[in-house]
Design an enzyme around this catalytic site. Structure first.
Site, short mmCIF file in Angstrom:
data_model
loop_
_atom_site.label_atom_id
_atom_site.label_comp_id
_atom_site.label_asym_id
_atom_site.label_seq_id
_atom_site.Cartn_x
_atom_site.Cartn_y
_atom_site.Cartn_z
N TRP A 132 5.72 -6.45 -14.99
CA TRP A 132 4.73 -7.16 -14.17
C TRP A 132 3.80 -8.03 -15.01
O TRP A 132 3.32 -9.07 -14.55
CB TRP A 132 3.93 -6.17 -13.33
CG TRP A 132 4.77 -5.53 -12.27
CD1 TRP A 132 5.84 -6.09 -11.61
CD2 TRP A 132 4.64 -4.22 -11.74
NE1 TRP A 132 6.37 -5.20 -10.71
CE2 TRP A 132 5.65 -4.04 -10.77
CE3 TRP A 132 3.77 -3.16 -11.99
CZ2 TRP A 132 5.81 -2.86 -10.04
CZ3 TRP A 132 3.92 -1.98 -11.28
CH2 TRP A 132 4.93 -1.84 -10.31
N HIS A 165 7.87 8.89 -6.78
CA HIS A 165 8.23 7.55 -6.33
C HIS A 165 9.73 7.39 -6.09
O HIS A 165 10.20 6.27 -5.86
CB HIS A 165 7.74 6.51 -7.34
CG HIS A 165 6.26 6.52 -7.52
ND1 HIS A 165 5.62 6.01 -8.63
CD2 HIS A 165 5.27 7.02 -6.73
CE1 HIS A 165 4.32 6.17 -8.51
NE2 HIS A 165 4.08 6.79 -7.37
#
Length: 317
Positions: free
Chosen positions: A71, A133
Protein backbone atom coordinates in the site's frame (compact mmCIF):
# COMPACT_ATOMS: atom_id res chain seq x y z
CA UNK A 1 1.23 -12.39 -4.73
CA UNK A 2 0.14 -10.15 -1.83
CA UNK A 3 -0.18 -7.52 -4.58
CA UNK A 4 -2.85 -9.67 -6.24
CA UNK A 5 -4.60 -10.06 -2.88
CA UNK A 6 -4.55 -6.29 -2.32
CA UNK A 7 -5.81 -5.68 -5.86
CA UNK A 8 -8.74 -8.03 -5.20
CA UNK A 9 -10.03 -5.97 -2.27
CA UNK A 10 -12.60 -3.21 -2.55
CA UNK A 11 -11.41 0.38 -2.73
CA UNK A 12 -10.71 1.74 0.76
CA UNK A 13 -9.04 5.03 1.67
CA UNK A 14 -8.32 4.58 5.38
CA UNK A 15 -5.38 2.16 5.24
CA UNK A 16 -3.61 3.74 8.20
CA UNK A 17 -0.11 5.22 8.40
CA UNK A 18 1.97 4.10 5.44
CA UNK A 19 5.74 4.06 4.96
CA UNK A 20 6.82 5.04 8.47
CA UNK A 21 10.62 4.72 8.81
CA UNK A 22 12.08 1.55 10.27
CA UNK A 23 14.52 1.58 13.18
CA UNK A 24 16.98 -1.07 14.33
CA UNK A 25 18.32 -1.74 17.81
CA UNK A 26 22.04 -2.50 17.98
CA UNK A 27 23.11 -6.15 18.17
CA UNK A 28 24.01 -5.67 21.83
CA UNK A 29 20.64 -4.15 22.68
CA UNK A 30 18.78 -6.87 20.76
CA UNK A 31 20.65 -9.54 22.73
CA UNK A 32 19.74 -7.85 26.03
CA UNK A 33 16.09 -7.45 25.06
CA UNK A 34 15.84 -11.05 23.84
CA UNK A 35 17.16 -12.18 27.22
CA UNK A 36 14.47 -10.08 28.90
CA UNK A 37 11.79 -11.53 26.62
CA UNK A 38 12.94 -15.08 27.29
CA UNK A 39 12.66 -14.41 31.03
CA UNK A 40 9.15 -13.00 30.61
CA UNK A 41 8.12 -16.10 28.67
CA UNK A 42 9.57 -18.39 31.35
CA UNK A 43 7.60 -16.60 34.07
CA UNK A 44 4.31 -16.68 32.14
CA UNK A 45 1.72 -19.43 32.20
CA UNK A 46 -0.26 -18.25 29.18
CA UNK A 47 1.60 -16.63 26.28
CA UNK A 48 -0.24 -15.43 23.16
CA UNK A 49 1.45 -14.35 19.92
CA UNK A 50 -0.16 -11.76 17.62
CA UNK A 51 1.32 -12.07 14.13
CA UNK A 52 1.25 -9.63 11.23
CA UNK A 53 2.63 -9.29 7.71
CA UNK A 54 6.15 -8.57 9.00
CA UNK A 55 6.72 -12.23 9.87
CA UNK A 56 6.29 -13.26 6.22
CA UNK A 57 8.54 -10.77 4.42
CA UNK A 58 11.54 -13.11 4.65
CA UNK A 59 9.43 -15.64 2.71
CA UNK A 60 9.24 -13.14 -0.15
CA UNK A 61 5.75 -11.85 0.61
CA UNK A 62 5.71 -8.03 0.89
CA UNK A 63 4.04 -6.37 3.85
CA UNK A 64 1.51 -3.58 3.38
CA UNK A 65 2.60 -0.48 5.34
CA UNK A 66 6.39 -0.81 5.43
CA UNK A 67 8.70 1.47 3.42
CA UNK A 68 8.40 -0.98 0.52
CA UNK A 69 4.95 -2.27 1.44
CA UNK A 70 2.19 -2.92 -1.09
CA UNK A 71 0.00 0.00 0.00
CA UNK A 72 2.96 2.33 0.58
CA UNK A 73 4.14 1.82 -2.99
CA UNK A 74 0.58 1.82 -4.35
CA UNK A 75 0.25 5.40 -3.10
CA UNK A 76 3.24 6.27 -5.32
CA UNK A 77 1.89 4.35 -8.29
CA UNK A 78 4.51 1.61 -7.85
CA UNK A 79 4.65 -2.15 -7.16
CA UNK A 80 7.03 -4.11 -4.88
CA UNK A 81 10.18 -5.39 -6.59
CA UNK A 82 9.77 -8.76 -4.85
CA UNK A 83 6.54 -10.71 -4.75
CA UNK A 84 6.71 -14.50 -4.40
CA UNK A 85 3.48 -16.34 -5.18
CA UNK A 86 1.59 -17.76 -2.22
CA UNK A 87 2.13 -21.28 -3.59
CA UNK A 88 5.90 -20.76 -3.83
CA UNK A 89 6.23 -19.21 -0.37
CA UNK A 90 7.51 -21.38 2.47
CA UNK A 91 7.16 -20.80 6.23
CA UNK A 92 9.89 -18.60 7.68
CA UNK A 93 12.17 -19.16 10.65
CA UNK A 94 9.55 -17.32 12.71
CA UNK A 95 6.71 -19.62 11.63
CA UNK A 96 8.77 -22.69 12.52
CA UNK A 97 9.94 -21.15 15.81
CA UNK A 98 6.30 -20.65 16.76
CA UNK A 99 5.67 -24.37 16.20
CA UNK A 100 8.62 -25.20 18.47
CA UNK A 101 7.51 -22.78 21.20
CA UNK A 102 4.00 -24.23 21.22
CA UNK A 103 5.19 -27.83 21.26
CA UNK A 104 7.57 -27.04 24.13
CA UNK A 105 4.76 -25.44 26.14
CA UNK A 106 6.09 -21.88 26.12
CA UNK A 107 3.33 -20.48 23.88
CA UNK A 108 -0.37 -21.31 24.24
CA UNK A 109 -2.05 -19.54 21.30
CA UNK A 110 -1.49 -17.58 18.08
CA UNK A 111 -3.73 -14.84 16.67
CA UNK A 112 -2.90 -13.89 13.10
CA UNK A 113 -3.96 -11.10 10.75
CA UNK A 114 -2.19 -12.85 7.86
CA UNK A 115 -4.04 -14.49 4.98
CA UNK A 116 -0.91 -16.03 3.40
CA UNK A 117 -1.45 -19.53 4.85
CA UNK A 118 2.11 -19.86 6.18
CA UNK A 119 0.96 -20.79 9.69
CA UNK A 120 -1.11 -23.55 8.06
CA UNK A 121 1.84 -24.72 5.93
CA UNK A 122 4.13 -24.77 8.96
CA UNK A 123 1.98 -27.51 10.49
CA UNK A 124 0.46 -25.38 13.25
CA UNK A 125 -2.59 -27.16 14.62
CA UNK A 126 -5.87 -25.28 14.18
CA UNK A 127 -6.62 -25.52 17.90
CA UNK A 128 -3.77 -23.09 18.54
CA UNK A 129 -4.70 -20.54 15.88
CA UNK A 130 -7.20 -17.77 15.20
CA UNK A 131 -7.12 -16.36 11.65
CA UNK A 132 -8.95 -13.06 11.93
CA UNK A 133 -8.80 -12.00 8.29
CA UNK A 134 -9.11 -15.40 6.62
CA UNK A 135 -6.70 -17.69 4.77
CA UNK A 136 -5.98 -17.85 1.03
CA UNK A 137 -5.80 -21.67 1.29
CA UNK A 138 -9.20 -22.18 2.88
CA UNK A 139 -12.51 -22.95 1.18
CA UNK A 140 -15.63 -22.50 3.30
CA UNK A 141 -19.04 -23.97 2.58
CA UNK A 142 -21.79 -21.36 2.44
CA UNK A 143 -24.31 -23.89 3.75
CA UNK A 144 -22.67 -25.98 6.49
CA UNK A 145 -19.93 -23.37 7.29
CA UNK A 146 -17.22 -26.01 7.44
CA UNK A 147 -13.75 -25.10 6.21
CA UNK A 148 -11.40 -27.19 4.08
CA UNK A 149 -7.75 -26.84 3.06
CA UNK A 150 -7.09 -26.21 -0.62
CA UNK A 151 -3.89 -27.62 -2.21
CA UNK A 152 -3.26 -24.23 -3.83
CA UNK A 153 -4.16 -20.62 -3.18
CA UNK A 154 -7.81 -20.04 -4.06
CA UNK A 155 -8.67 -17.90 -7.07
CA UNK A 156 -10.69 -15.19 -5.33
CA UNK A 157 -10.72 -12.99 -2.23
CA UNK A 158 -13.63 -11.23 -0.55
CA UNK A 159 -15.74 -14.31 0.25
CA UNK A 160 -16.74 -15.00 -3.36
CA UNK A 161 -18.07 -18.24 -4.81
CA UNK A 162 -15.45 -20.71 -6.02
CA UNK A 163 -18.19 -22.58 -7.91
CA UNK A 164 -17.18 -25.86 -6.32
CA UNK A 165 -19.25 -28.27 -4.26
CA UNK A 166 -18.67 -28.72 -0.52
CA UNK A 167 -15.94 -31.27 0.23
CA UNK A 168 -17.66 -32.69 3.30
CA UNK A 169 -18.47 -35.99 1.59
CA UNK A 170 -14.76 -36.43 0.85
CA UNK A 171 -13.43 -36.01 4.39
CA UNK A 172 -12.37 -38.79 6.74
CA UNK A 173 -15.54 -38.45 8.85
CA UNK A 174 -17.76 -39.07 5.85
CA UNK A 175 -20.28 -36.39 6.76
CA UNK A 176 -22.08 -35.06 3.71
CA UNK A 177 -23.42 -31.60 2.94
CA UNK A 178 -25.89 -31.63 0.09
CA UNK A 179 -25.88 -28.71 -2.36
CA UNK A 180 -23.32 -26.69 -0.38
CA UNK A 181 -21.08 -24.38 -2.42
CA UNK A 182 -17.54 -23.40 -1.44
CA UNK A 183 -16.44 -19.77 -1.07
CA UNK A 184 -13.06 -18.26 -0.27
CA UNK A 185 -12.86 -17.09 3.34
CA UNK A 186 -10.58 -14.06 2.88
CA UNK A 187 -12.24 -10.94 4.26
CA UNK A 188 -12.79 -7.73 2.35
CA UNK A 189 -12.90 -4.41 4.20
CA UNK A 190 -16.64 -4.50 4.95
CA UNK A 191 -16.82 -8.07 6.24
CA UNK A 192 -17.29 -9.05 9.88
CA UNK A 193 -14.49 -11.05 11.45
CA UNK A 194 -15.10 -14.81 11.75
CA UNK A 195 -17.02 -15.33 14.97
CA UNK A 196 -15.20 -18.32 16.46
CA UNK A 197 -11.73 -17.03 15.52
CA UNK A 198 -12.50 -13.64 17.06
CA UNK A 199 -14.04 -15.07 20.22
CA UNK A 200 -11.08 -17.37 20.80
CA UNK A 201 -8.73 -14.47 20.11
CA UNK A 202 -10.46 -12.18 22.59
CA UNK A 203 -10.54 -14.82 25.32
CA UNK A 204 -6.91 -15.90 24.92
CA UNK A 205 -5.70 -12.28 24.77
CA UNK A 206 -7.59 -11.46 27.97
CA UNK A 207 -6.32 -14.37 30.05
CA UNK A 208 -2.73 -14.06 28.77
CA UNK A 209 0.06 -13.29 31.21
CA UNK A 210 2.00 -12.13 28.17
CA UNK A 211 0.84 -10.87 24.77
CA UNK A 212 3.57 -10.55 22.12
CA UNK A 213 3.01 -8.64 18.87
CA UNK A 214 5.25 -9.84 16.03
CA UNK A 215 5.63 -7.98 12.76
CA UNK A 216 2.56 -5.76 12.99
CA UNK A 217 1.93 -2.04 13.44
CA UNK A 218 -1.35 -2.90 15.19
CA UNK A 219 -3.33 -0.37 13.15
CA UNK A 220 -6.28 -2.53 12.10
CA UNK A 221 -9.09 -2.90 14.64
CA UNK A 222 -10.15 -4.96 16.43
CA UNK A 223 -7.08 -7.14 15.72
CA UNK A 224 -4.59 -4.47 16.73
CA UNK A 225 -6.24 -3.84 20.09
CA UNK A 226 -6.36 -7.47 21.25
CA UNK A 227 -2.83 -7.45 22.78
CA UNK A 228 -4.04 -4.81 25.26
CA UNK A 229 -6.81 -7.01 26.66
CA UNK A 230 -4.65 -8.34 29.51
CA UNK A 231 -3.22 -5.04 30.75
CA UNK A 232 -5.99 -4.17 33.20
CA UNK A 233 -5.36 -7.53 34.88
CA UNK A 234 -1.63 -6.92 35.24
CA UNK A 235 -0.52 -8.78 32.11
CA UNK A 236 2.57 -7.87 30.09
CA UNK A 237 2.75 -6.65 26.50
CA UNK A 238 5.78 -6.94 24.19
CA UNK A 239 6.23 -5.61 20.65
CA UNK A 240 8.73 -6.85 18.08
CA UNK A 241 8.49 -4.64 15.00
CA UNK A 242 10.71 -2.39 12.89
CA UNK A 243 8.21 0.46 12.56
CA UNK A 244 6.49 2.37 15.37
CA UNK A 245 3.15 0.86 16.33
CA UNK A 246 -0.15 2.29 17.47
CA UNK A 247 0.45 1.02 21.02
CA UNK A 248 4.17 1.59 21.69
CA UNK A 249 3.47 3.66 24.81
CA UNK A 250 1.59 0.76 26.41
CA UNK A 251 4.27 -1.89 25.82
CA UNK A 252 6.52 -3.25 28.58
CA UNK A 253 9.22 -4.02 26.02
CA UNK A 254 9.84 -3.05 22.38
CA UNK A 255 12.40 -4.89 20.25
CA UNK A 256 13.32 -3.20 16.97
CA UNK A 257 14.78 -6.05 14.97
CA UNK A 258 13.81 -8.67 12.41
CA UNK A 259 11.38 -11.15 13.95
CA UNK A 260 13.39 -14.10 12.58
CA UNK A 261 16.42 -12.85 14.51
CA UNK A 262 14.47 -12.28 17.72
CA UNK A 263 12.73 -15.65 17.83
CA UNK A 264 15.92 -17.49 16.88
CA UNK A 265 17.70 -15.90 19.85
CA UNK A 266 14.76 -16.44 22.21
CA UNK A 267 14.44 -20.10 21.25
CA UNK A 268 18.15 -20.62 21.84
CA UNK A 269 17.89 -19.00 25.28
CA UNK A 270 14.93 -21.26 26.12
CA UNK A 271 16.72 -24.36 24.86
CA UNK A 272 14.15 -24.89 22.09
CA UNK A 273 15.25 -26.32 18.75
CA UNK A 274 13.58 -24.80 15.68
CA UNK A 275 12.54 -27.47 13.14
CA UNK A 276 12.88 -27.15 9.37
CA UNK A 277 9.79 -26.85 7.21
CA UNK A 278 8.56 -30.25 6.01
CA UNK A 279 6.02 -30.95 3.28
CA UNK A 280 4.98 -34.01 5.29
CA UNK A 281 3.52 -31.67 7.94
CA UNK A 282 2.02 -29.24 5.40
CA UNK A 283 -1.76 -29.77 5.00
CA UNK A 284 -1.67 -28.20 1.53
CA UNK A 285 0.57 -31.06 0.35
CA UNK A 286 -1.66 -33.91 1.49
CA UNK A 287 -3.63 -36.14 -0.89
CA UNK A 288 -6.97 -35.97 0.96
CA UNK A 289 -8.97 -32.85 1.92
CA UNK A 290 -8.33 -31.71 5.47
CA UNK A 291 -10.92 -29.88 7.55
CA UNK A 292 -9.88 -26.54 9.05
CA UNK A 293 -13.00 -25.60 11.01
CA UNK A 294 -12.69 -24.47 14.63
CA UNK A 295 -14.96 -26.91 16.48
CA UNK A 296 -17.66 -25.09 18.44
CA UNK A 297 -16.92 -27.51 21.28
CA UNK A 298 -13.40 -26.03 21.54
CA UNK A 299 -14.85 -22.53 21.82
CA UNK A 300 -17.39 -23.60 24.45
CA UNK A 301 -14.77 -25.45 26.51
CA UNK A 302 -12.40 -22.50 26.60
CA UNK A 303 -15.29 -20.11 27.24
CA UNK A 304 -16.02 -21.93 30.51
CA UNK A 305 -12.39 -21.47 31.57
CA UNK A 306 -12.54 -17.84 30.50
CA UNK A 307 -15.66 -17.16 32.59
CA UNK A 308 -13.97 -18.63 35.67
CA UNK A 309 -10.95 -16.40 35.05
CA UNK A 310 -13.07 -13.26 34.63
CA UNK A 311 -15.09 -14.07 37.77
CA UNK A 312 -11.90 -14.58 39.78
CA UNK A 313 -10.29 -11.36 38.54
CA UNK A 314 -13.28 -9.05 38.88
CA UNK A 315 -15.14 -10.48 41.86
CA UNK A 316 -12.63 -12.26 44.09
CA UNK A 317 -9.55 -10.05 43.86
Amino acid sequence: MSCNYADGLSAYDNKGILGAPESFDSDEVVAEKCQELAELIKKSGHVVLHTGAGISTSAGIPDFRGPKGVWTLEEKGEKPDFNVSFDEARPTKTHMAIIALIESGYVQYVISQNIDGLHLKSGLDRKYLSELHGNIYIEQCKKCRRQFVSPSAVETVGQKSLQRACKSSMDSKGRSCRSGILYDNVLDWEHDLPENDLEMGVMHSTVADLNIALGTTLQIVPSGDLPLKNLKCGGKFVICNLQPTKHDKKANLIISSYVDVVLSKVCKLLGVEIPEYSEASDPTKQSKPMEWTIPTSNVNTFHRQYKKYVYFIYYLL
